[in-house]
Design a protein around this motif. Structure first.
Motif, short mmCIF file in Angstrom:
data_model
loop_
_atom_site.label_atom_id
_atom_site.label_comp_id
_atom_site.label_asym_id
_atom_site.label_seq_id
_atom_site.Cartn_x
_atom_site.Cartn_y
_atom_site.Cartn_z
N GLY A 43 -17.46 1.98 -8.98
CA GLY A 43 -16.26 2.83 -9.39
C GLY A 43 -15.58 3.46 -8.26
O GLY A 43 -14.60 3.15 -7.88
N ILE A 44 -16.54 4.30 -7.60
CA ILE A 44 -15.75 5.20 -6.41
C ILE A 44 -15.28 4.04 -5.22
O ILE A 44 -14.25 4.40 -4.60
CB ILE A 44 -16.78 6.26 -5.84
N MET A 45 -15.98 3.02 -5.04
CA MET A 45 -15.71 2.14 -3.98
C MET A 45 -14.49 1.38 -4.37
O MET A 45 -13.61 0.71 -3.48
CB MET A 45 -16.60 1.12 -3.80
N THR A 46 -14.06 1.33 -5.61
CA THR A 46 -12.87 0.70 -6.04
C THR A 46 -11.65 1.30 -5.34
O THR A 46 -10.50 0.69 -5.02
CB THR A 46 -12.30 0.70 -7.50
N ILE A 47 -11.62 2.73 -5.01
CA ILE A 47 -10.58 3.44 -4.39
C ILE A 47 -10.64 2.90 -2.96
O ILE A 47 -9.30 2.65 -2.36
CB ILE A 47 -10.80 4.93 -4.43
N PHE A 48 -11.68 2.66 -2.45
CA PHE A 48 -11.76 2.27 -0.99
C PHE A 48 -10.97 0.78 -0.81
O PHE A 48 -10.10 0.56 -0.16
CB PHE A 48 -12.96 1.77 -0.66
N PHE A 49 -11.23 -0.02 -1.88
CA PHE A 49 -10.46 -1.51 -1.99
C PHE A 49 -9.04 -1.37 -2.35
O PHE A 49 -8.30 -2.15 -2.15
CB PHE A 49 -11.24 -2.31 -2.81
N PHE A 50 -8.83 -0.07 -3.18
CA PHE A 50 -7.42 0.05 -3.47
C PHE A 50 -6.55 0.47 -2.28
O PHE A 50 -5.42 -0.06 -2.13
CB PHE A 50 -7.43 1.25 -4.49
N THR A 51 -7.25 1.28 -1.47
CA THR A 51 -6.46 1.68 0.00
C THR A 51 -6.37 0.25 0.80
O THR A 51 -5.34 0.01 1.52
CB THR A 51 -7.11 2.73 0.54
N VAL A 66 -25.31 -15.38 2.15
CA VAL A 66 -24.69 -16.28 3.34
C VAL A 66 -23.29 -15.53 3.53
O VAL A 66 -22.86 -15.65 4.92
CB VAL A 66 -24.47 -17.61 2.76
N ALA A 67 -22.84 -14.80 2.66
CA ALA A 67 -21.27 -14.24 3.00
C ALA A 67 -21.57 -12.99 3.86
O ALA A 67 -20.64 -12.41 4.25
CB ALA A 67 -20.67 -13.90 1.71
N ILE A 68 -22.76 -12.35 3.81
CA ILE A 68 -22.84 -11.08 4.32
C ILE A 68 -22.57 -10.75 5.68
O ILE A 68 -21.83 -9.94 6.10
CB ILE A 68 -24.52 -10.39 4.25
N PRO A 69 -22.90 -11.61 6.62
CA PRO A 69 -22.42 -11.54 8.15
C PRO A 69 -21.01 -11.72 8.11
O PRO A 69 -20.72 -11.75 9.57
CB PRO A 69 -23.41 -12.47 8.76
N MET A 70 -20.16 -12.13 7.54
CA MET A 70 -18.86 -12.37 7.63
C MET A 70 -18.05 -11.45 7.50
O MET A 70 -16.62 -11.43 8.05
CB MET A 70 -18.19 -13.44 6.70
N ALA A 71 -18.52 -10.06 7.44
CA ALA A 71 -17.82 -8.90 7.37
C ALA A 71 -17.47 -7.98 8.54
O ALA A 71 -18.34 -8.06 9.34
CB ALA A 71 -18.35 -7.88 6.13
N THR A 72 -16.27 -7.41 8.73
CA THR A 72 -16.10 -6.51 9.75
C THR A 72 -15.61 -5.15 9.12
O THR A 72 -14.68 -5.18 8.36
CB THR A 72 -14.95 -6.99 10.50
N ASP A 73 -16.28 -4.12 9.41
CA ASP A 73 -15.93 -2.74 8.96
C ASP A 73 -14.61 -2.19 9.91
O ASP A 73 -14.81 -1.70 10.94
CB ASP A 73 -17.30 -1.91 9.09
N ILE A 74 -13.32 -2.02 9.17
CA ILE A 74 -12.31 -1.68 9.77
C ILE A 74 -12.63 -0.06 10.22
O ILE A 74 -12.40 -0.01 11.85
CB ILE A 74 -11.37 -1.22 8.93
N ALA A 75 -13.26 0.69 9.72
CA ALA A 75 -13.16 2.13 10.16
C ALA A 75 -14.15 2.18 11.45
O ALA A 75 -13.97 3.11 12.50
CB ALA A 75 -13.77 3.23 9.16
N VAL A 100 -11.11 8.66 1.73
CA VAL A 100 -11.68 7.45 1.69
C VAL A 100 -12.60 7.40 3.12
O VAL A 100 -13.85 7.19 3.10
CB VAL A 100 -10.81 6.22 2.12
N ASN A 101 -12.04 7.92 4.14
CA ASN A 101 -12.62 7.93 5.58
C ASN A 101 -14.00 8.98 5.63
O ASN A 101 -14.84 8.64 6.45
CB ASN A 101 -11.67 7.85 6.63
N TYR A 102 -13.58 10.16 5.31
CA TYR A 102 -14.55 11.41 5.29
C TYR A 102 -15.31 11.72 4.11
O TYR A 102 -16.13 12.57 4.08
CB TYR A 102 -13.60 12.49 5.75
N ILE A 103 -15.19 11.06 2.96
CA ILE A 103 -15.84 11.37 1.73
C ILE A 103 -16.53 9.84 1.10
O ILE A 103 -17.68 9.75 1.18
CB ILE A 103 -15.00 12.28 0.51
N ILE A 104 -15.57 9.13 0.79
CA ILE A 104 -15.89 7.79 -0.14
C ILE A 104 -17.04 7.18 1.03
O ILE A 104 -18.05 6.37 0.42
CB ILE A 104 -14.76 7.12 -0.66
#
Length: 457
Positions: free
Chosen positions: A83-91, A146-155, A328-332
């Motif tokens: 639910g809440i992470m949808t806001i993250f993906f929305f941004t 298998v897809a887990i290590p392909m991610a990069t965290d922007i923040a 998103v950055n300081y709460i979600i």
């Protein structure tokens, strides 16, 4: 003159928030939250910590619960992740749309190098996971990660880069940011294609969601800039995606693509109208006393006109992106980290250098570095793209290491790959946390050594 439209009763709170943001960037905050969560999860508070994520939620009326999937109410953990992470993906969707329209992804020549780097940073970690998984004899269930290590965290990655201040070339910041955005697009596609469960009954729900998506596209075409219109239709699409078996966070990205990027009133027309309205306001001041605290009807009318016009001169896309950034950055994201980074570290059976943990760590530290660096090197040497000003092979190595900070999206993919509460999920989180930490530290010190100091330092 300093104009502040903040409520004076809360000026101290606003001041504290501003000072907090000035001292702690989002990447550092995520690191602090992750460390605190690890301590809690491995202390006597673990039972309390685990109980936080099993609470049921109900939002609706009668038998209808908005926060449910096929009759099962959301737990607090599902509320955060689905639910809440949808806001993250929305941004993220808003950011991608902006970059495609006017940013680094708007020009093929500008975008091609970080996109190639992002592709390398996704392919090599996946290959290394498959290779190490086969060597260790992973089961098909374990291979789902298998897809887990392909991610990069922007923040997180940008946050670490910002710790080096002005010594970081602008071109390097743009390269990492664009790479991370392209990486997010890859992650979104993976979630949509491989972590969504389709069924025959889902076809009707999916078709219905496309009707509401069409309404949003029509609203964009008709220049409907009302944010409530996009929120309500987006909420319906999110619910239908959830029931159809498509991961609901994808709804956030798709809805973001429909949000208008053009303001209802362009800036030139606004300034011309503002000058006329201000001229009228000035004329009302000629005979008014200096200490008059009650505005005339004319003054109120024209001030209201200016206020209404100013709301229409900023596009919904820019307005939403700006207003949601701090949320998103300081709460979600810290809330997501607190809910998902609770890895139990068993010293008597420490699995960091074996199994799932090892494969993910190798993928994040070695795979991301090798993929980003080698694909960038080849793209430049083969003259597919030119080397940006300020980028050297040594500072590219540092940025490539920062690309291994998977954290948020990696934890998200881990939660989709393995059953909640399983030892495999715990091992995956262990590899993500320590892999991201090592990649971040290695990248920071590589850049600290290779980047030239500024005169102020």
């Amino acid at each position: 003159m300093d104009f502040s439209y903040r409520n004076k009763n809360f000026i101290r709170i606003y001041g504290l928030i501003d000072r907090f943001k000035a001292v702690i960037n989002p990447g550092v905050l995520l690191l602090i939250v992750a460390i605190i969560t690890l301590v809690i999860a491995n202390s006597s508070l673990n039972e309390w910590y685990q109980s936080l994520w099993t609470l049921d939620f109900f939002v609706g009326f009668g038998d209808f619960n908005l926060l449910s999937h096929h009759g099962h109410p959301f737990t607090s953990l599902q509320l955060i992740n689905d639910g809440i992470m949808t806001i993250f993906f929305f941004t993220v969707g808003l950011e991608i749309k902006r970059e495609v329209m006017v940013g680094e992804l708007s020009s093929f020549r500008q975008a091609i190098l970080p996109i190639i780097a992002a592709v390398g940073g996704m392919i090599i970690p996946v290959l290394l996971f498959l290779i190490t998984g086969n060597i260790q004899g992973f089961t098909p269930e374990e291979m789902k990660g298998v897809a887990i290590p392909m991610a990069t965290d922007i923040a997180f990655s940008i946050g670490v880069l910002s710790l080096l201040g002005k010594r970081v070339p602008v071109s390097l910041k743009i390269f990492l940011l664009t790479l991370a955005i392209a990486d997010d697009i890859g992650g979104i596609l993976v979630i949509a294609l491989f972590y969504s469960n389709f069924s025959t009954t889902a076809i009707l729900e999916l078709a219905l969601s496309l009707v509401f998506f069409g309404l949003l596209l029509l609203g964009n075409k008709l220049r409907i800039n009302n944010k409530l219109f996009y929120f309500l239709n987006g909420l319906i699409i999110w619910y239908l995606f959830l029931q159809a078996g498509i991961h609901p966070t994808i709804a956030g990205v798709l809805v973001a693509f429909t949000v208008p990027a053009r303001p209802y009133i362009n800036l030139k027309k606004f300034t011309e109208g503002m000058e006329q309205d201000l001229s009228v306001l000035r004329s009302t001041l000629k005979n008014a006393p200096n200490d008059n605290i009650i505005l005339s009807n004319t003054q109120v009318r024209y001030l209201t006109r200016i206020e209404a016009a100013s709301d229409h001169v900023i596009s919904p896309l820019q307005d939403l992106e700006d207003n949601l950034r701090d949320l998103v950055n300081y709460i979600i994201m810290p809330l997501f980290a607190f809910a998902n980074a609770g890895v139990i570290i068993d010293i008597s059976n420490f699995a960091l250098f074996s199994g799932i943990s090892l494969s993910i760590m190798i993928g994040l530290i070695v795979g991301k570095f090798a993929g980003i660096f080698l694909f960038t090197f080849l793209a430049i040497k083969l003259r597919i793209s030119r080397q940006p000003n300020g980028m050297t092979w040594s500072n590219l190595a540092g940025v490539s290491l920062l690309g291994g900070i998977g954290f948020t999206v990696a934890l998200f993919l881990a939660g989709l790959s393995y059953p909640l509460g399983s030892y495999v999920l715990n091992d995956a989180k262990l590899g993500i946390v320590f892999g991201s930490l090592i990649a971040g530290i290695a990248g920071y010190f590589t850049l600290k050594i290779t980047l030239k100091k500024t005169k102020s330092e």
